[in-house]
Enzyme design. Structure first.
Site, PDB file in Angstrom:
ATOM      1  N   SER A  81      37.750 -45.789  -7.668  1.00 35.68           N
ATOM      2  CA  SER A  81      38.788 -45.159  -6.898  1.00 35.68           C
ATOM      3  C   SER A  81      39.626 -44.588  -8.074  1.00 35.68           C
ATOM      4  O   SER A  81      39.616 -44.895  -9.305  1.00 35.68           O
ATOM      5  CB  SER A  81      39.701 -45.917  -6.160  1.00 35.68           C
ATOM      6  OG  SER A  81      40.306 -46.976  -6.983  1.00 35.68           O
ATOM      7  N   GLN A  82      40.416 -43.629  -7.806  1.00 33.55           N
ATOM      8  CA  GLN A  82      41.239 -42.895  -8.866  1.00 33.55           C
ATOM      9  C   GLN A  82      42.409 -43.695  -9.371  1.00 33.55           C
ATOM     10  O   GLN A  82      42.584 -43.760 -10.472  1.00 33.55           O
ATOM     11  CB  GLN A  82      41.737 -41.611  -8.153  1.00 33.55           C
ATOM     12  CG  GLN A  82      42.498 -40.977  -9.264  1.00 33.55           C
ATOM     13  CD  GLN A  82      41.886 -40.302 -10.217  1.00 33.55           C
ATOM     14  OE1 GLN A  82      40.713 -39.614 -10.208  1.00 33.55           O
ATOM     15  NE2 GLN A  82      42.186 -40.278 -11.557  1.00 33.55           N
ATOM     16  N   SER A  83      42.945 -44.390  -8.246  1.00 30.81           N
ATOM     17  CA  SER A  83      44.243 -45.295  -8.661  1.00 30.81           C
ATOM     18  C   SER A  83      43.558 -46.527  -9.464  1.00 30.81           C
ATOM     19  O   SER A  83      44.396 -46.631 -10.491  1.00 30.81           O
ATOM     20  CB  SER A  83      44.708 -45.952  -7.246  1.00 30.81           C
ATOM     21  OG  SER A  83      43.535 -46.505  -6.716  1.00 30.81           O
TER      22      SER A  83
END
Length: 642
Positions: A288-290
């Site tokens: 994921s980006q986070s």
């Protein structure tokens, strides 16, 4: 001939909450129900689609998983989870479950892709990529070495799999006079509360769970059901991962059918359902980006900004849905949730203001079997799997024979047993699957890096040889896949031998199926010089430089475009001079549309024309540029709207 009532009963889908009275009579708990047993036949569950009553799940005895179809089982055999458990077994360590493996992946310090930059997708960066399995095994090796050096038992033990608790088996088994010898009914343990499992008479608990069929009222025009539909017992099922979210509330009461009969498949009453999907995971990178922001710092690109926005929007959508369904969740019998990873669990369990789900809720269960992408169909499949009675033959454990009996048995002819794979064979099998995957996905830099890191020859023999007799090596496989850039790279950069033949006596060049692939061999002959190999013995035609091949392709492309343009002009002129041949209105309209399609090209035609004559790498780069421009436009519209 009259049908056996027992066979007729077992062919029906037996729903745990609406069992026929004859199946409940004489039902008794298997004495060693909590013991892990070995099955002579895979679990089978009754199905309407199986006229002979013998359909059932395929299983993986190593990973303790069951599958609905053979294709699902074959797909699992190629997965990282299965390969990881093979490695664990070879090392004498315990295997891990699917959920435990996903948690291990979540704790990886580096990106699963192994690339240093966030949004760089050039092919050169792919050379630094690692597979999920390779990254995990390397991390385990580092942690093991660290513990050995420090002699510290308290280090990162929680991050390393291999010592999970045995726990109880997912199914509870019951014997019945209706079943043949050594055959039992199975019900998932997750359907019982801890208090119910502690009761002495579990059969009585099952009897109390039986529900009368009901005639569910028709939904309103907007699809909602009247309040009476929510008062009966129901389950909440939820799955999320990779930007996908699916949730459903299903009534447990069976639906009445014709003549009072009840069926399970496609007849469950769904009280509420909802699915969301947002673009939150990085392409080809797996995380994921986070998670990437936390590991490497916040990236600045159109794609990363869009993924951050979508992650926030997805969390808001899910929490708003849970708030709207609070009444249904509070009255649910059980809550089946699949949400692996810190981010996903924080989305559901907070803490946040107005929180609906609590992590310590005793009703929460995981799915005790393998699940796929979060969709409504997958939720319904899981509900049916959970609530359908299983039928399985369990072979009792054999008593170890005495020494005298062993001597007698050794003299008897024994059925040959397929030998287990050695560690070298397992490793060769893993290398084969990885290398073939690189070729299929046209990942030349990653392939070259994999050969270097693992010390493999470019002429590495694929395993098992009987399954790879046609394409026994990399060069043969790339040629048969018509992967021209891979062929050129394997020859010029990896140094593969084009003289080697397969079991059919064919060189790699003879397996090439199109001209670009054959030209790649000729270009390699030009770049490596005539003295490098006996190219004539390899059946490779005279050398050709890359510029000559490109010029010929460009010339032929230009000639084809000119020929097509001349044809269009001639057709337009004919239609202008002759006009429609038939006075019928429909025919005239058709001719007009033909002329319009000749004059104006569709966006798809323009894209195909732009990509004509380009190499696969150039086509991939062009497609990435298009997607980047589209993402930037979406971000501009989002920022302008806010």
């Amino acid at each position: 001939m009259a049908q056996n009532p027992t066979d007729e009963l077992l062919r029906r889908p037996l729903y745990v909450y609406d069992l026929p009275p004859e199946s409940l009579g004489g039902l008794t708990l298997k004495p060693d129900a909590d013991a892990v047993v070995e099955a002579a036949t895979p679990p089978r569950q009754t199905s309407e689609a199986s006229p002979d009553g013998t359909s059932g799940s395929q299983t993986c005895s190593l990973c303790k998983l069951s599958f609905v179809t053979v294709l699902d089982q074959r797909s699992h055999k190629k997965s990282d989870l299965h390969h990881y458990n093979l490695k664990q077994k070879l090392r004498g360590q315990s295997v891990v479950t699917e959920a435990e493996f996903e948690k291990l992946i979540e704790t990886l310090e580096e990106s699963l892709s192994g690339s240093d930059s966030e949004d760089t997708e050039d092919d050169e960066d792919q050379g630094r990529q690692e597979s999920t399995l390779t990254a995990l095994l390397k991390k385990q090796a580092r942690l093991t070495e660290k513990r050995n050096n420090n002699n510290n038992e308290d280090g990162d033990d929680d991050e390393v799999a291999g010592r999970p608790g045995k726990g109880k088996p997912p199914l509870i088994w019951f014997s019945s006079p209706l079943l043949p010898e050594n055959t039992y009914f199975g019900i998932y343990r997750a359907l019982f509360s801890e208090e119910e499992q502690r009761q002495s008479d579990l059969v009585d608990v099952i009897r109390k769970k039986q529900l009368e069929p009901i005639a569910m009222p028709r939904p309103a025009k907007d699809g909602t059901l009247p309040p009476v539909a929510y008062k009966g017992p129901h389950f909440f099922l939820c799955m999320m991962g990779g930007g996908h979210f699916a949730a459903m509330v299903v009534s447990l009461a069976p639906r009445s059918g014709k003549a009072g009969s009840t069926t399970m498949n496609r007849e469950a009453t769904v009280l509420a359902h909802k699915t969301f999907h947002r673009y939150t995971t990085r392409r080809k990178q797996g995380g994921s980006q986070s998670a990437n922001d936390n590991a490497k710092g916040k990236a600045h690109s159109a794609g990363s900004s869009l993924r951050r926005y979508n992650e926030t929007a997805l969390v808001e959508d899910i929490r708003a849905l849970l708030h709207d369904w609070k009444g249904l969740l509070d009255t649910s019998e059980l809550l089946f949730i699949r949400a692996t990873g810190t981010t996903n669990r924080r989305t559901l369990f907070g803490p946040y203001e107005g929180q609906v789900l609590q992590a310590n809720d005793g009703r929460i269960r995981g799915f005790p079997f393998s699940t796929r992408r979060a969709t409504q169909n997958e939720l319904m499949r899981s509900f049916i799997e959970l609530t359908r009675l299983k039928v399985r033959e369990i072979v009792p454990a054999k008593i170890e024979p005495k020494d005298s009996d062993k001597a007698a048995q050794s003299k008897a002819s024994l059925k040959p047993v397929k030998p287990a794979l050695s560690e070298e064979e397992e490793t060769a099998l893993l290398h084969t699957s990885q290398l073939q995957a690189f070729v299929r996905r046209s990942k030349l830099p990653a392939l070259l890096s994999y050969l270097t890191k693992n010390g493999l020859s470019p002429d590495f023999d694929f395993y098992p040889p009987e399954q790879n007799h046609h394409t026994p090596r990399l060069l043969h496989y790339a040629a048969s896949q018509n992967a021209a850039p891979l062929v050129l790279g394997i020859l010029t950069r990896a140094g593969a031998n084009p003289l080697l033949k397969n079991t059919e006596g064919k060189t790699a060049f003879e397996l090439a199926g199109d001209r670009p692939t054959r030209d790649a061999f000729r270009v390699a002959r030009s770049e490596l010089s005539e003295a490098k190999w006996d190219w004539d013995s390899a059946k490779v035609p005279p050398a050709m430089t890359k510029s000559e091949a490109d010029q010929r392709d460009e010339r032929e492309k230009h000639e084809a475009d000119k020929k097509e343009s001349d044809r269009r002009k001639a057709e337009e002129e004919r239609l202008r001079v002759e006009g429609p041949k038939v006075s019928d209105t429909k025919t005239r309209n058709k001719n007009v549309s033909v002329v319009a399609s000749m004059v104006a090209k569709t966006p798809q035609e323009r894209r195909e024309e732009e990509a004509r004559g380009l190499t696969p790498e150039m086509k991939m780069r062009l497609e990435r540029e298009r997607r980047a421009r589209a993402a930037e436009e979406r971000m501009k519209r989002l920022q302008g709207g806010s």
